[in-house]
Design a protein around this motif. Structure first.
Motif, PDB file in Angstrom:
ATOM      1  N   ARG A  18       0.843  -1.212   0.000  1.00  0.00           N
ATOM      2  CA  ARG A  18       0.000   0.000   0.000  1.00  0.00           C
ATOM      3  C   ARG A  18       0.872   1.254   0.000  1.00  0.00           C
ATOM      4  NH1 ARG A  18      -2.950  -2.463   4.467  1.00  0.00           N
ATOM      5  NH2 ARG A  18      -4.628  -3.663   3.539  1.00  0.00           N
ATOM      6  N   CYS A  19       1.908   1.222   0.816  1.00  0.00           N
ATOM      7  CA  CYS A  19       2.781   2.387   0.975  1.00  0.00           C
ATOM      8  C   CYS A  19       3.449   2.779  -0.351  1.00  0.00           C
ATOM      9  CB  CYS A  19       3.838   2.084   2.043  1.00  0.00           C
ATOM     10  SG  CYS A  19       4.762   3.538   2.576  1.00  0.00           S
ATOM     11  N   VAL A  20       3.786   1.786  -1.177  1.00  0.00           N
ATOM     12  CA  VAL A  20       4.425   2.076  -2.469  1.00  0.00           C
ATOM     13  C   VAL A  20       3.412   2.098  -3.612  1.00  0.00           C
ATOM     14  CG1 VAL A  20       6.733   1.305  -1.812  1.00  0.00           C
ATOM     15  CG2 VAL A  20       5.098  -0.352  -2.757  1.00  0.00           C
ATOM     16  N   LYS A  21       2.125   2.042  -3.251  1.00  0.00           N
ATOM     17  CA  LYS A  21       1.035   2.146  -4.217  1.00  0.00           C
ATOM     18  C   LYS A  21       1.149   1.120  -5.351  1.00  0.00           C
ATOM     19  CE  LYS A  21       0.450   7.072  -3.228  1.00  0.00           C
ATOM     20  NZ  LYS A  21       1.233   7.084  -2.025  1.00  0.00           N
ATOM     21  N   ALA A  22       1.328  -0.139  -4.967  1.00  0.00           N
ATOM     22  CA  ALA A  22       1.438  -1.225  -5.945  1.00  0.00           C
ATOM     23  C   ALA A  22       0.144  -1.366  -6.728  1.00  0.00           C
ATOM     24  CB  ALA A  22       1.773  -2.537  -5.234  1.00  0.00           C
ATOM     25  N   ALA A  33      13.607 -12.968  -0.747  1.00  0.00           N
ATOM     26  CA  ALA A  33      12.171 -13.248  -0.810  1.00  0.00           C
ATOM     27  C   ALA A  33      11.693 -14.342   0.133  1.00  0.00           C
ATOM     28  CB  ALA A  33      11.782 -13.610  -2.241  1.00  0.00           C
ATOM     29  N   GLY A  34      12.608 -15.132   0.688  1.00  0.00           N
ATOM     30  CA  GLY A  34      12.173 -16.194   1.598  1.00  0.00           C
ATOM     31  C   GLY A  34      11.223 -17.148   0.902  1.00  0.00           C
ATOM     32  N   ILE A  35      10.048 -17.366   1.498  1.00  0.00           N
ATOM     33  CA  ILE A  35       9.060 -18.283   0.928  1.00  0.00           C
ATOM     34  C   ILE A  35       8.032 -17.569   0.051  1.00  0.00           C
ATOM     35  CG2 ILE A  35       9.373 -20.032   2.717  1.00  0.00           C
ATOM     36  CD1 ILE A  35       6.787 -18.968   4.030  1.00  0.00           C
ATOM     37  N   GLY A  36       8.242 -16.276  -0.191  1.00  0.00           N
ATOM     38  CA  GLY A  36       7.419 -15.558  -1.152  1.00  0.00           C
ATOM     39  C   GLY A  36       6.159 -14.898  -0.621  1.00  0.00           C
ATOM     40  N   ASN A  37       6.071 -14.658   0.685  1.00  0.00           N
ATOM     41  CA  ASN A  37       4.852 -14.050   1.244  1.00  0.00           C
ATOM     42  C   ASN A  37       4.495 -12.721   0.583  1.00  0.00           C
ATOM     43  OD1 ASN A  37       4.653 -16.171   3.009  1.00  0.00           O
ATOM     44  ND2 ASN A  37       5.043 -14.984   4.856  1.00  0.00           N
ATOM     45  N   ILE A  38       5.465 -11.829   0.429  1.00  0.00           N
ATOM     46  CA  ILE A  38       5.176 -10.511  -0.140  1.00  0.00           C
ATOM     47  C   ILE A  38       4.776 -10.659  -1.604  1.00  0.00           C
ATOM     48  CG2 ILE A  38       6.084  -8.215  -0.668  1.00  0.00           C
ATOM     49  CD1 ILE A  38       7.990  -8.539   1.736  1.00  0.00           C
ATOM     50  N   LEU A  39       5.460 -11.528  -2.322  1.00  0.00           N
ATOM     51  CA  LEU A  39       5.163 -11.735  -3.745  1.00  0.00           C
ATOM     52  C   LEU A  39       3.751 -12.284  -3.944  1.00  0.00           C
ATOM     53  CD1 LEU A  39       8.576 -13.342  -4.708  1.00  0.00           C
ATOM     54  CD2 LEU A  39       7.834 -10.990  -5.177  1.00  0.00           C
ATOM     55  N   LYS A  40       3.374 -13.206  -3.079  1.00  0.00           N
ATOM     56  CA  LYS A  40       2.037 -13.814  -3.152  1.00  0.00           C
ATOM     57  C   LYS A  40       0.959 -12.747  -2.957  1.00  0.00           C
ATOM     58  CE  LYS A  40      -0.282 -17.948  -1.426  1.00  0.00           C
ATOM     59  NZ  LYS A  40      -0.235 -18.736  -2.642  1.00  0.00           N
ATOM     60  N   ILE A  41       1.123 -11.895  -1.964  1.00  0.00           N
ATOM     61  CA  ILE A  41       0.172 -10.805  -1.709  1.00  0.00           C
ATOM     62  C   ILE A  41       0.165  -9.825  -2.887  1.00  0.00           C
ATOM     63  CG2 ILE A  41      -0.291  -8.791  -0.223  1.00  0.00           C
ATOM     64  CD1 ILE A  41      -1.032 -11.329   1.184  1.00  0.00           C
ATOM     65  N   ALA A  42       1.347  -9.520  -3.428  1.00  0.00           N
ATOM     66  CA  ALA A  42       1.446  -8.578  -4.554  1.00  0.00           C
ATOM     67  C   ALA A  42       0.617  -9.057  -5.739  1.00  0.00           C
ATOM     68  CB  ALA A  42       2.905  -8.372  -4.959  1.00  0.00           C
ATOM     69  N   LYS A  43       0.704 -10.344  -6.041  1.00  0.00           N
ATOM     70  CA  LYS A  43      -0.044 -10.894  -7.177  1.00  0.00           C
ATOM     71  C   LYS A  43      -1.520 -11.075  -6.854  1.00  0.00           C
ATOM     72  CE  LYS A  43       0.903 -12.154 -10.803  1.00  0.00           C
ATOM     73  NZ  LYS A  43       0.712 -11.409 -12.052  1.00  0.00           N
ATOM     74  N   ILE A 119      10.307   2.028  -3.095  1.00  0.00           N
ATOM     75  CA  ILE A 119      10.982   1.047  -2.247  1.00  0.00           C
ATOM     76  C   ILE A 119      10.284   0.986  -0.892  1.00  0.00           C
ATOM     77  CG2 ILE A 119      13.182   0.472  -1.134  1.00  0.00           C
ATOM     78  CD1 ILE A 119      14.360   2.438  -3.434  1.00  0.00           C
ATOM     79  N   ALA A 120      10.004  -0.235  -0.435  1.00  0.00           N
ATOM     80  CA  ALA A 120       9.459  -0.430   0.911  1.00  0.00           C
ATOM     81  C   ALA A 120      10.355  -1.412   1.647  1.00  0.00           C
ATOM     82  CB  ALA A 120       8.029  -0.963   0.849  1.00  0.00           C
ATOM     83  N   SER A 121      10.797  -1.013   2.824  1.00  0.00           N
ATOM     84  CA  SER A 121      11.649  -1.866   3.651  1.00  0.00           C
ATOM     85  C   SER A 121      10.990  -2.057   5.008  1.00  0.00           C
ATOM     86  CB  SER A 121      13.032  -1.222   3.821  1.00  0.00           C
ATOM     87  OG  SER A 121      13.845  -2.017   4.644  1.00  0.00           O
ATOM     88  N   ASN A 122      10.892  -3.299   5.426  1.00  0.00           N
ATOM     89  CA  ASN A 122      10.305  -3.617   6.719  1.00  0.00           C
ATOM     90  C   ASN A 122      11.384  -3.573   7.796  1.00  0.00           C
ATOM     91  OD1 ASN A 122       8.730  -4.570   8.815  1.00  0.00           O
ATOM     92  ND2 ASN A 122       8.777  -6.682   8.143  1.00  0.00           N
ATOM     93  N   ASP A 123      11.221  -2.678   8.751  1.00  0.00           N
ATOM     94  CA  ASP A 123      12.025  -2.565   9.974  1.00  0.00           C
ATOM     95  C   ASP A 123      13.452  -2.052   9.809  1.00  0.00           C
ATOM     96  OD1 ASP A 123      10.012  -3.261  11.759  1.00  0.00           O
ATOM     97  OD2 ASP A 123      10.494  -5.394  11.683  1.00  0.00           O
ATOM     98  N   THR A 149       7.949  -1.296  11.615  1.00  0.00           N
ATOM     99  CA  THR A 149       8.042   0.016  10.979  1.00  0.00           C
ATOM    100  C   THR A 149       8.357  -0.207   9.499  1.00  0.00           C
ATOM    101  OG1 THR A 149       8.852   1.012  13.012  1.00  0.00           O
ATOM    102  CG2 THR A 149       9.194   2.255  10.984  1.00  0.00           C
ATOM    103  N   ILE A 150       7.563   0.386   8.654  1.00  0.00           N
ATOM    104  CA  ILE A 150       7.757   0.291   7.209  1.00  0.00           C
ATOM    105  C   ILE A 150       8.301   1.627   6.728  1.00  0.00           C
ATOM    106  CG2 ILE A 150       6.623  -0.038   4.978  1.00  0.00           C
ATOM    107  CD1 ILE A 150       4.524  -1.709   6.645  1.00  0.00           C
ATOM    108  N   TYR A 151       9.440   1.563   6.031  1.00  0.00           N
ATOM    109  CA  TYR A 151      10.082   2.746   5.477  1.00  0.00           C
ATOM    110  C   TYR A 151       9.830   2.743   3.969  1.00  0.00           C
ATOM    111  CZ  TYR A 151      12.395   2.750   9.989  1.00  0.00           C
ATOM    112  OH  TYR A 151      12.652   2.758  11.334  1.00  0.00           O
ATOM    113  N   CYS A 152       9.273   3.832   3.454  1.00  0.00           N
ATOM    114  CA  CYS A 152       8.957   3.928   2.028  1.00  0.00           C
ATOM    115  C   CYS A 152       9.805   5.030   1.407  1.00  0.00           C
ATOM    116  CB  CYS A 152       7.476   4.216   1.831  1.00  0.00           C
ATOM    117  SG  CYS A 152       6.446   2.933   2.578  1.00  0.00           S
ATOM    118  N   TYR A 153      10.455   4.676   0.310  1.00  0.00           N
ATOM    119  CA  TYR A 153      11.394   5.571  -0.375  1.00  0.00           C
ATOM    120  C   TYR A 153      11.021   5.685  -1.843  1.00  0.00           C
ATOM    121  CZ  TYR A 153      14.264   4.143   3.632  1.00  0.00           C
ATOM    122  OH  TYR A 153      14.734   3.867   4.902  1.00  0.00           O
ATOM    123  N   GLU A 154      11.619   6.674  -2.510  1.00  0.00           N
ATOM    124  CA  GLU A 154      11.495   6.796  -3.954  1.00  0.00           C
ATOM    125  C   GLU A 154      12.790   7.335  -4.517  1.00  0.00           C
ATOM    126  OE1 GLU A 154       8.802   9.246  -7.096  1.00  0.00           O
ATOM    127  OE2 GLU A 154       7.734   8.258  -5.449  1.00  0.00           O
TER     128      GLU A 154
END
Length: 155
Positions: A18-22, A33-43, A119-123, A149-154
């Motif tokens: 949401r923060c990076v307006k995907a 990516a680990g097991i792909g949690n963020i990717l799964k939500i993104a799709k 860019i979104a970085s967790n913690d 804490t989520i840090y959002c950059y551009e």
């Protein structure tokens, strides 16, 4: 560089995206990516055009493949080696790494990321990128609620 695997909670993944307006025209890159949690939500929830993750741990790569219904791509390899190749194609970069890893990645992001990369970085912060927004989110964890804490950059 190996970062200990800690899965991104789904609530945190949603807030990062949401923060990076995907959205539907975006290519999302998840380094570590680990097991792909963020990717799964993104799709599934943000309907991004393409979601690609890089993971160095072969066991986690196999787990990501099992969790994936061909929704996203996982590349087993070193993010520091692959970042220069993948960053120019990405609209969004997400990560849940460490302070030291972010410090190592930052020059690669600046050199290879296209103008407007979100860019979104967790913690963990990137020390010199332009911070656009900082959000806090509480997520259920094994030991109860945890604050992130989520840090959002551009670029």
């Amino acid at each position: 560089m190996l970062v200990p695997f800690v899965p991104t909670p789904y609530e945190v993944a949603r807030e990062m995206l949401r923060c990076v307006k995907a959205g539907k025209n975006d290519v999302v890159l998840d380094l570590g990516a680990g097991i792909g949690n963020i990717l799964k939500i993104a799709k599934e929830e943000f309907n991004v055009k393409l979601a690609v993750g890089v993971e160095i741990d072969r066991k986690l790569c196999r787990e990501a493949y099992k969790n994936n219904n061909r929704e996203f791509e996982i590349i087993c390899g070193d993010m520091l080696t692959l970042a220069p190749i993948l960053l120019p194609k990405a609209d969004i970069l997400v990560s849940y790494l460490s302070t030291r890893t972010n410090e190592l990645l930052e020059p690669l992001i600046i050199q290879n990321g296209k103008k407007g990369l979100r860019i979104a970085s967790n913690d963990f912060q990137y020390p010199n990128l332009r911070l656009v927004e900082k959000r806090r989110v509480t997520a259920e964890g094994i030991l109860g609620p945890t604050e992130h804490t989520i840090y959002c950059y551009e670029l």
